[in-house]
Design an enzyme around this catalytic site. Structure first.
Site, PDB file in Angstrom:
ATOM      1  N   TYR A   1      49.870  36.143  36.758  1.00 10.06           N
ATOM      2  CA  TYR A   1      51.030  36.272  37.631  1.00 10.06           C
ATOM      3  C   TYR A   1      51.098  35.149  38.668  1.00 10.06           C
ATOM      4  O   TYR A   1      50.082  34.712  39.206  1.00 10.06           O
ATOM      5  CB  TYR A   1      50.994  37.613  38.366  1.00 10.06           C
ATOM      6  CG  TYR A   1      51.336  38.801  37.505  1.00 10.06           C
ATOM      7  CD1 TYR A   1      52.591  38.925  36.923  1.00 10.06           C
ATOM      8  CD2 TYR A   1      50.406  39.811  37.297  1.00 10.06           C
ATOM      9  CE1 TYR A   1      52.909  40.033  36.137  1.00 10.06           C
ATOM     10  CE2 TYR A   1      50.699  40.925  36.529  1.00 10.06           C
ATOM     11  CZ  TYR A   1      51.961  41.030  35.944  1.00 10.06           C
ATOM     12  OH  TYR A   1      52.268  42.124  35.175  1.00 10.06           O
TER      13      TYR A   1
ATOM     14  N   LYS B   1      28.393  63.237  48.214  1.00  8.66           N
ATOM     15  CA  LYS B   1      29.836  63.388  48.407  1.00  8.66           C
ATOM     16  C   LYS B   1      30.586  62.319  47.605  1.00  8.66           C
ATOM     17  O   LYS B   1      29.981  61.369  47.107  1.00  8.66           O
ATOM     18  CB  LYS B   1      30.175  63.273  49.892  1.00  8.66           C
ATOM     19  CG  LYS B   1      29.830  61.931  50.515  1.00  8.66           C
ATOM     20  CD  LYS B   1      30.111  61.913  52.007  1.00  8.66           C
ATOM     21  CE  LYS B   1      29.732  60.568  52.620  1.00  8.66           C
ATOM     22  NZ  LYS B   1      30.049  60.502  54.054  1.00  8.66           N
TER      23      LYS B   1
END
Length: 344
Positions: free
Chosen positions: A242, A33
């Site tokens: 940042y 899956k």
């Protein structure tokens, strides 16, 4: 070339499947899956089918239909979500086996697809999917008369071998399935490792196939190399990234790599994460950005072209530890921008 490379070792994958299969006498299926846990269901499933897997498990019917196109007729493809409203045509066309989770699903299935194969999922205490004891008592004789291909449940705490829930669920599953002739399945990877008492007729290895815990002896399957875009000197007092999250205290050499949180490298990893240049460990500096991250390469005697995030030096569970997560989440988060390379 700026694209990062995710390598998937299909030989290691199949070796893990064989090892888990050989832990008992049960038939071993394969859980593929979520695009085979992010590693590419088509190639992964083909390799496992060639290795001998004949039962595959997916989450939803759409995944099953894609898998049928890859595998062709023959292998059984079971759908954990069962028979949902609107799935009948897809289940019929792709010859899928829905794992029925409720009386409503059972009624839907026999009305829409009489005679079509199905399985049963029972809830033995996880309270996630499957019929509880009262539902199962009401439906048991009718369902068994239809001949389910598999009756299964799922363990909640199999990654903790000493957890009391394991023995409790084993006992409940045995009580709920006593006397049935259909094949039974309780164990995924963790349950397989708990021993033969949990194996029944079919096991469903998932994360262990892909090199993740709790299968500590698994061979590594995925490796990830990130390209270096630029290397620069950073003087004391200068910051990187940042928020000025990292400020150099000494003269430093900093590499910018072409991958970030859009590629599944979670921002929360930053303060603990590292990459490898050959045999040298190099820490991540400052915040991880959407498309890039910075790494301290001061200790190197050369500027690297690529650096290893995942592979020989650190596993998916190493990365998961940095993120306060689990290996499953790391694998399934690996972004679509990686160039996937399959080796044997």
């Amino acid at each position: 070339m700026a694209q990062a490379r995710l390598s998937i070792d299909l030989s290691a994958l199949c070796a893990n499947w064989h090892a888990l299969r050989d832990m008992g006498r049960a038939e071993a299926g394969a859980v593929v899956k979520a695009d085979a846990y992010g590693l590419g269901a088509p190639r992964v499933s083909q390799a496992l089918a060639e290795a001998g897997a004949r039962r595959f498990f997916v989450a939803i019917a759409e995944e099953g239909a894609e898998l049928r196109r890859v595998l062709g007729p023959g292998p059984e493809i079971s759908v954990f979500s069962g028979h949902m409203e609107g799935d009948a045509a897809l289940i019929r066309a792709a010859e899928l086996t829905p794992m029925i989770n409720s009386i409503d699903q059972m009624l839907r299935h026999v009305e829409a697809l009489p005679g079509h194969p199905f399985g049963i999922q029972l809830d033995t205490g996880m309270n996630r999917l499957g019929m509880e004891a009262a539902e199962w008592r009401a439906l048991r004789e009718i369902a068994l008369a239809q001949g389910p291909s598999l009756v299964m449940s799922h363990l909640a705490c199999a990654d903790e071998p000493d957890h009391a829930m394991n023995a409790h669920q084993l006992r409940v599953f045995e009580e709920m399935t006593s006397g049935i002739e259909a094949p039974r399945s309780l164990a995924a990877t963790g349950g397989t490792l708990l021993g033969a008492a949990y194996h029944f007729d079919v096991t469903r290895p998932g994360i262990g196939l892909y090199g993740g815990l709790p299968y500590v002896d698994a061979r590594p399957v995925a490796s990830l190399l990130l390209p270096v875009i630029q290397v620069r000197d950073v003087a004391p007092g200068e910051s990187v990234g940042y928020g000025n999250a990292w400020v150099a205290r000494t003269p430093s050499r900093v590499a910018t790599l072409n991958a970030g949180y859009a590629d599944g490298i979670h921002r929360i990893m930053g303060p603990r994460a590292a990459l490898w240049a050959g045999e040298t460990r190099c820490r991540v500096l400052g915040r991880i950005s959407m498309d890039s991250l910075a790494v301290d390469v001061t200790a190197l005697d050369h500027d690297p072209e690529v650096m290893e995030l995942l592979g020989r030096h650190q596993s998916v569970d190493t990365l998961a530890g940095w993120a306060g997560s689990i290996g499953y989440e790391i694998l399934t988060s690996l972004g679509a921008r990686y160039a996937r390379v399959y080796t044997r």
